[in-house]
Design an enzyme around this catalytic site. Structure first.
Site, PDB file in Angstrom:
ATOM      1  N   SER A 134       2.827 -27.963 -43.763  1.00 36.20           N
ATOM      2  CA  SER A 134       2.250 -28.695 -42.647  1.00 36.20           C
ATOM      3  C   SER A 134       0.936 -28.015 -42.281  1.00 36.20           C
ATOM      4  O   SER A 134       0.662 -26.889 -42.702  1.00 36.20           O
ATOM      5  CB  SER A 134       3.215 -28.708 -41.457  1.00 36.20           C
TER       6      SER A 134
ATOM      7  N   LYS B 129       1.041 -31.826 -44.902  1.00 34.89           N
ATOM      8  CA  LYS B 129       1.770 -32.830 -44.134  1.00 34.89           C
ATOM      9  C   LYS B 129       1.208 -32.918 -42.722  1.00 34.89           C
ATOM     10  O   LYS B 129       0.996 -31.901 -42.061  1.00 34.89           O
ATOM     11  CB  LYS B 129       3.259 -32.471 -44.088  1.00 34.89           C
TER      12      LYS B 129
ATOM     13  N   GLY C 108      10.322 -33.513 -43.779  1.00 31.17           N
ATOM     14  CA  GLY C 108       9.448 -32.796 -44.705  1.00 31.17           C
ATOM     15  C   GLY C 108      10.071 -32.647 -46.073  1.00 31.17           C
ATOM     16  O   GLY C 108       9.387 -32.763 -47.099  1.00 31.17           O
ATOM     17  N   ASP C 109      11.383 -32.396 -46.114  1.00 26.53           N
ATOM     18  CA  ASP C 109      12.070 -32.294 -47.399  1.00 26.53           C
ATOM     19  C   ASP C 109      12.038 -33.630 -48.133  1.00 26.53           C
ATOM     20  O   ASP C 109      11.868 -33.681 -49.354  1.00 26.53           O
ATOM     21  CB  ASP C 109      13.525 -31.858 -47.188  1.00 26.53           C
TER      22      ASP C 109
END
Length: 317
Positions: free
Chosen positions: A194, A226, A257-258
């Site tokens: 991120s 991200k 996120g995964d």
């Protein structure tokens, strides 16, 4: 073991979820959790061969983790069962509609005792991609050494490495994370972070362009940044590709996120170009945030277009 498309290494846990404040009591529901196992499940649902490697306690929670992973088509042949340490737990409470809190009970867990010997046989089998996260080296000294060894062994065998920074402030400080993750990123072909995690694989305080330039110079092929609801950026030596987030109703951000990482890797396995990989990553991220649970609402391949052209409240009959 048959060589998988994706080999993931890390700690899988049992997550006990509460719909309200834990201090108020109430029912808990039991779920599989863990960043690396989330990625493995997501990739397997899209039809790729995925394997997860780690340590689990020789307890009922460990049996539950294996049962869940097998049910999702994730290979667990290389998992080590530890008779002396328990499977890790986490408690997740939906404190308010906009705030979720997590408490870990993983100190001294089987997963935290991961060491190099647990990984030798699975790495020897090979894979098309090895996926690591910054969570595993935060668990213990042996887990840190094992993560570094896995990256080195993969690169030596010609297996590309994907590293998701995935910083967990309750596990280690930013300074300690930077000391470990900056050299680890040098083994990666793909680095995922991120925007506020990027300086953990570069100089403290450095801006995005500086960190990205350094990573590309060190041999990283793609840096994925991200941006939450604003989508994501992918940096390569050819330039920057952007993707926006899909418009969905967000109900649970845990695991998003995964899911994004898994979608990108799925596109990579399918030979999609960079734009196509990013679109698939954004699609899986949208499924994740619009479904409760870390991975339960993620799509199978036939459902990848399910969000296209539909509005909130649509019913497919």
């Amino acid at each position: 073991m048959t060589a998988p498309d994706l080999l993931t290494v890390g700690e899988a846990l049992v997550s006990l979820r509460s719909a309200g404040p834990l201090a108020a009591g109430g029912s808990l529901t039991m779920h599989l959790a863990g960043a690396e196992s989330n990625v493995a499940v997501a990739v397997a649902r899209l039809g790729h061969r995925a394997a997860w490697v780690g340590r689990l306690g020789a307890d009922e929670f460990g049996e539950y983790v294996l049962r869940q992973l097998r049910a999702e088509g994730v290979a667990v042949d290389g998992v080590t069962r530890d008779p002396d340490r328990p499977t890790g737990l986490m408690f997740l409470e939906r404190r308010t509609a906009d705030l979720t809190r997590v408490q870990y009970h993983r100190a001294g867990s089987a997963g935290s005792a991961l060491d190099v010997d647990d990984l030798r046989a699975p790495l020897a089998v090979g894979a098309r991609m090895l996926h690591l996260s910054g969570i595993t080296p935060a668990l213990s000294g042996t887990a840190r050494s094992a993560t570094r060894w896995a990256a080195e062994a993969a690169v030596a065998a010609g297996v590309p490495v994907c590293l998701d920074v995935n910083h967990r402030e309750r596990l280690w400080s930013r300074d300690t994370a930077r000391e470990v993750l900056t050299p680890l990123a040098g083994y990666a072909s793909i680095v995922v972070a991120s925007a506020d995690e990027l300086d953990l694989v570069g100089d403290p305080g450095a801006d995005e362009s500086t960190v990205v330039a350094d990573l590309l110079h060190r041999g990283v092929d793609t840096v994925l940044v991200k941006l939450g609801g604003d989508g994501a950026r992918a940096h390569t030596r050819e330039g920057v590709e952007r993707v926006g987030a899909l418009s969905v109703t967000a109900v649970d951000a845990v695991g998003a996120g995964d899911a994004f990482t898994a979608g990108y890797l799925s596109g990579w396995f399918d030979g999609l170009d960079l734009a196509g990989r990013l679109r698939r990553a954004a699609t899986l991220g949208a499924f994740a945030v619009s479904s409760p649970g870390d991975w339960e609402g993620l799509p199978r391949r036939a459902e990848l277009s399910l969000l296209d052209g539909h509005e909130a409240g649509d019913v497919l009959r």
